[in-house]
Design a protein around this motif. Structure first.
Motif, PDB file in Angstrom:
ATOM      1  N   ALA A 100       0.921  -1.212   0.078  1.00 13.23           N
ATOM      2  CA  ALA A 100       0.037  -0.066   0.101  1.00 13.23           C
ATOM      3  C   ALA A 100       0.834   1.264  -0.063  1.00 13.23           C
ATOM      4  CB  ALA A 100      -1.022  -0.296   1.244  1.00 13.23           C
ATOM      5  N   ASP A 101       0.448   2.403  -0.422  1.00 10.98           N
ATOM      6  CA  ASP A 101       0.962   3.665  -0.674  1.00 10.98           C
ATOM      7  C   ASP A 101       0.345   4.429   0.495  1.00 10.98           C
ATOM      8  OD1 ASP A 101       1.633   6.249  -0.949  1.00 10.98           O
ATOM      9  OD2 ASP A 101       1.695   6.056  -3.244  1.00 10.98           O
ATOM     10  N   VAL A 102       1.024   4.786   1.437  1.00  8.20           N
ATOM     11  CA  VAL A 102       0.518   5.520   2.516  1.00  8.20           C
ATOM     12  C   VAL A 102      -0.337   6.904   2.099  1.00  8.20           C
ATOM     13  CG1 VAL A 102       1.957   4.486   4.376  1.00  8.20           C
ATOM     14  CG2 VAL A 102       2.559   6.464   3.168  1.00  8.20           C
ATOM     15  N   THR A 103       0.035   7.405   1.165  1.00  6.96           N
ATOM     16  CA  THR A 103      -0.892   8.581   0.691  1.00  6.96           C
ATOM     17  C   THR A 103      -2.127   8.261   0.006  1.00  6.96           C
ATOM     18  OG1 THR A 103       0.399   8.754  -1.568  1.00  6.96           O
ATOM     19  CG2 THR A 103       1.445   9.607   0.414  1.00  6.96           C
ATOM     20  N   ASP A 104      -2.505   6.881  -0.115  1.00 10.07           N
ATOM     21  CA  ASP A 104      -3.737   6.515  -0.877  1.00 10.07           C
ATOM     22  C   ASP A 104      -4.636   6.238   0.418  1.00 10.07           C
ATOM     23  OD1 ASP A 104      -5.757   5.403  -2.377  1.00 10.07           O
ATOM     24  OD2 ASP A 104      -4.610   3.784  -3.190  1.00 10.07           O
ATOM     25  N   LEU A 105      -5.723   7.144   0.745  1.00 13.30           N
ATOM     26  CA  LEU A 105      -6.593   6.789   1.676  1.00 13.30           C
ATOM     27  C   LEU A 105      -7.374   5.693   1.351  1.00 13.30           C
ATOM     28  CD1 LEU A 105      -7.745   7.567   4.345  1.00 13.30           C
ATOM     29  CD2 LEU A 105      -9.241   9.374   3.202  1.00 13.30           C
ATOM     30  N   GLU A 106      -8.064   5.424   0.157  1.00 14.11           N
ATOM     31  CA  GLU A 106      -8.856   4.610  -0.191  1.00 14.11           C
ATOM     32  C   GLU A 106      -8.142   3.165  -0.102  1.00 14.11           C
ATOM     33  OE1 GLU A 106     -11.677   2.747  -3.973  1.00 14.11           O
ATOM     34  OE2 GLU A 106     -10.522   4.687  -3.974  1.00 14.11           O
ATOM     35  N   LEU A 120       1.609  14.234   5.117  1.00  9.81           N
ATOM     36  CA  LEU A 120       0.115  13.630   4.672  1.00  9.81           C
ATOM     37  C   LEU A 120       0.015  12.005   4.390  1.00  9.81           C
ATOM     38  CD1 LEU A 120      -0.422  16.385   1.622  1.00  9.81           C
ATOM     39  CD2 LEU A 120      -0.894  16.377   4.269  1.00  9.81           C
ATOM     40  N   GLY A 121       0.958  11.634   4.317  1.00 12.94           N
ATOM     41  CA  GLY A 121       0.981   9.839   4.644  1.00 12.94           C
ATOM     42  C   GLY A 121       0.763   9.375   5.933  1.00 12.94           C
ATOM     43  N   SER A 122       1.317  10.287   6.926  1.00 12.69           N
ATOM     44  CA  SER A 122       0.968   9.956   8.285  1.00 12.69           C
ATOM     45  C   SER A 122      -0.285  10.271   8.801  1.00 12.69           C
ATOM     46  CB  SER A 122       1.942  10.855   9.178  1.00 12.69           C
ATOM     47  OG  SER A 122       3.374  10.284   8.857  1.00 12.69           O
TER      48      SER A 122
END
Length: 298
Positions: free
Chosen positions: A62-68, A116-118
């Motif tokens: 997962a990419d931590v900047t991708d909320l979905e 933003l990822g956090s």
């Protein structure tokens, strides 16, 4: 007073867990009996890291900047284990060099991933932590305590995650969620080794006063972080001396402004000559080429 559950009864999620600090943290948590869920990029490295954490470990790309995408991962982890007790927001990247010489997309991506990822990690996992009365540990840095020239994106992002975690702590305490901040100095990871490959970054770091100019072994640093997770501490210091920086932080910006400006002026001609070659990005949970590839992605 709420009793902290022992690690052997906890489900712990670690982001940025494909390698380095995150991978070792997951393994040491598993050694203490936790069921660990490793989240990050690089699926082959994630798979290998999870294999070292025992049969109860799982891994999710997962990419931590991708909320979905991250929300779906949080749901999948909860479905697999039945609960989530602790989340370690560890994923991060860095670049070095003067801000004006940097690629704007790469510079902004550091803030996007680290800060933003956090925030996205918290959004995705806080509902599960509210159910378990759990714990979120946000990994920050010495860079949250003191500014550093040639590292403005990283310092801004880490100061941001520290402020975010402190603010969030008060917001979610009534739900039984505890929030901590983990601080690390220069620790022997891909990120630090990548910075040391740059001659001028290495030279600038050597000018720092002891003990901030040392690179510290990763094992003891992770041991201290794991101990802090077990206690659900509000502050966790991977190197003990970092605790002493807290009361001094008010004076550090002025000190860095004087000393740092002198060093940058001395290096300015060499910085200009090497601006292109110094543009590098190293992911805390990924190799340099993977981080750079993702930074270039439209």
């Amino acid at each position: 007073m709420t009793t902290v559950p022992p690690l052997h009864s906890q489900v712990v999620v670690v982001t940025g867990a494909a390698r380095g600090l995150g991978a070792l943290m997951a393994r040491k948590l598993a050694d203490r009996g936790a069921k660990v869920a490793l989240v990050g990029l690089e699926p082959e490295e994630l798979k290998a890291a999870a294999a070292l954490c025992g049969p109860d470990a799982g891994y999710w790309e997962a990419d931590v900047t991708d909320l979905e995408g991250l929300s779906l991962v949080a749901q999948a982890i909860k479905e697999k284990y039945g609960r989530i007790d602790t989340v370690v927001a560890n994923a991060g990247i860095a670049i070095g060099g003067p801000m004006l010489d940097s690629d704007p997309a790469a510079y902004n991506r550091v803030i996007e991933v680290n800060l933003l990822g956090s925030i996205t990690t918290a959004r995705a996992f806080l509902p599960a932590l509210a159910e378990s009365h759990g714990y979120l540990l946000q990994i920050a840095s010495l860079a949250a305590l003191t500014p550093a020239p040639l590292m403005s994106a990283y310092c801004a992002s880490k100061a941001g995650v520290e402020a975010f975690a402190h603010s969030l702590r008060a917001e979610v305490a009534y739900q039984g969620i505890k929030v901590g901040v983990g601080y690390l100095s220069w620790t022997d990871t891909d990120m630090v080794r990548g910075a040391d490959q740059d001659e001028l970054m290495r030279e600038m770091r050597a000018k720092l006063p002891w003990p901030a100019n040392r690179t510290y072994p990763i094992g003891p640093a992770v041991d201290r972080l794991v101990a802090g997770i077990a206690r659900r501490s509000p502050h966790v210091y991977a190197q003990a001396w970092l605790r002493g920086m807290q009361p001094m932080r008010w004076v550090l910006p002025s000190l860095v402004a004087v000393v740092g400006s002198r060093e940058v002026a001395r290096m300015a001609p060499r910085l200009a000559l090497t601006a292109v070659s110094r543009m590098h990005a190293v992911g805390a949970g990924g190799a340099a080429d993977e981080a750079a590839r993702r930074l270039r992605r439209p």
